[in-house]
Design a protein around this motif. Structure first.
Motif, PDB file in Angstrom:
ATOM      1  N   ILE A  61      59.095 -52.470 -26.803  1.00 35.68           N
ATOM      2  CA  ILE A  61      58.554 -51.227 -26.239  1.00 35.68           C
ATOM      3  C   ILE A  61      58.663 -51.250 -24.721  1.00 35.68           C
ATOM      4  O   ILE A  61      59.070 -50.257 -24.102  1.00 35.68           O
ATOM      5  N   LEU A  80      48.547 -46.688 -29.077  1.00 37.33           N
ATOM      6  CA  LEU A  80      49.693 -46.474 -29.955  1.00 37.33           C
ATOM      7  C   LEU A  80      49.353 -46.881 -31.389  1.00 37.33           C
ATOM      8  O   LEU A  80      48.646 -47.868 -31.615  1.00 37.33           O
ATOM      9  N   ALA A 123      57.429 -43.838 -29.642  1.00 39.07           N
ATOM     10  CA  ALA A 123      56.334 -44.533 -28.962  1.00 39.07           C
ATOM     11  C   ALA A 123      56.481 -44.397 -27.449  1.00 39.07           C
ATOM     12  O   ALA A 123      55.496 -44.178 -26.726  1.00 39.07           O
ATOM     13  N   VAL A 132      54.058 -49.474 -34.535  1.00 38.98           N
ATOM     14  CA  VAL A 132      55.408 -49.083 -34.098  1.00 38.98           C
ATOM     15  C   VAL A 132      56.417 -50.006 -34.758  1.00 38.98           C
ATOM     16  O   VAL A 132      56.191 -51.219 -34.876  1.00 38.98           O
TER      17      VAL A 132
END
Length: 237
Positions: free
Chosen positions: A17, A178, A206, A181
């Motif tokens: 991420i 979040l 995301a 993911v």
């Protein structure tokens, strides 16, 4: 806030991420300084982002975390935003989780982000922002994830208090929650195996949530609207 030209420190840029966010911020014209614990991965992300300043920092090194904001401010000529994307997963019923694993989870998921963000406050001007990724687990504790959830909840509670402290200083504090993911994060757990999880958010979505949280601008004192898929960014109490 506008991202273009903003001087941003991104700890955790070597994660899936964090790396994707770094490239998106670079595409939006941000001036980045990045840290991560994997030198090779950090070099790859930096190459994709125009060669910004980088520094190898392990989240378990709290002193190193605390020194990173000053390094970034020196390299960028100031600092406007810090976005912490570091974290580690850990799973298992409570009796199976050792104290050493619990300490590791709290150090990486709570104490390291706190050290980074605490030290950053000395460099942020009015209009600056602190942000950290916590997780939807803060709102929905799940069996088999007690220690992981508690470490994320500790960071979330800390952010809430800092938000109140920083209101008069004009520094926004964002808690971006979040959901799960599809980044492979749960497969890289420090202990245990992930419980059954629903289909996760694609990484690019995301990153969309993170960018939306950073760029939204509600009036002071007004609650930030709910983020897609249950994630929440909250620069105001």
């Amino acid at each position: 806030m506008d991202i273009e030209g903003r001087r941003i420190l991104l700890p955790g840029a070597t994660g899936v991420i964090g790396g994707a966010l770094a490239e998106r911020l670079h595409a939006h014209g941000a001036r980045l300084a990045m840290t991560g614990r994997d030198p090779a991965a950090l070099a790859r992300v930096a190459a994709a982002c125009g060669g910004p300043p980088t520094r190898v920092v392990d989240a378990y090194d709290l002193d190193g975390c605390a020194r990173a904001p000053e390094w970034a401010a020196d390299g960028l000529g100031g600092l406007d935003t810090v976005i912490v994307c570091i974290g580690v997963a850990g799973f298992g019923p409570v009796p199976t989780v050792s104290d050493a694993v619990a300490e590791h989870l709290f150090t990486v998921n709570a104490l390291a982000p706190m050290a980074l963000l605490r030290a950053s406050l000395a460099f942020l001007p009015r209009g600056g922002a602190l942000a950290a990724v916590t997780g939807a687990v803060v709102d929905t504790p799940t069996a088999g994830m007690a220690d992981y959830t508690a470490s994320k909840a500790a960071l979330s509670a800390w952010l809430s208090a800092v938000r109140r402290e920083q209101r008069r200083a004009g520094v926004a504090v964002l808690d971006v929650r979040l959901p799960h993911v599809e980044s492979g994060f749960s497969q890289r757990a420090v202990a245990g195996g992930a419980p059954s999880l629903p289909q996760g958010l694609p990484v690019n979505e995301a990153v969309d949530v993170l960018i939306e949280a950073l760029t939204a601008d509600p009036p002071p004192g007004e609650p930030r609207p709910d983020r897609p898929h249950g994630a929440t960014g909250r620069p105001h109490a």
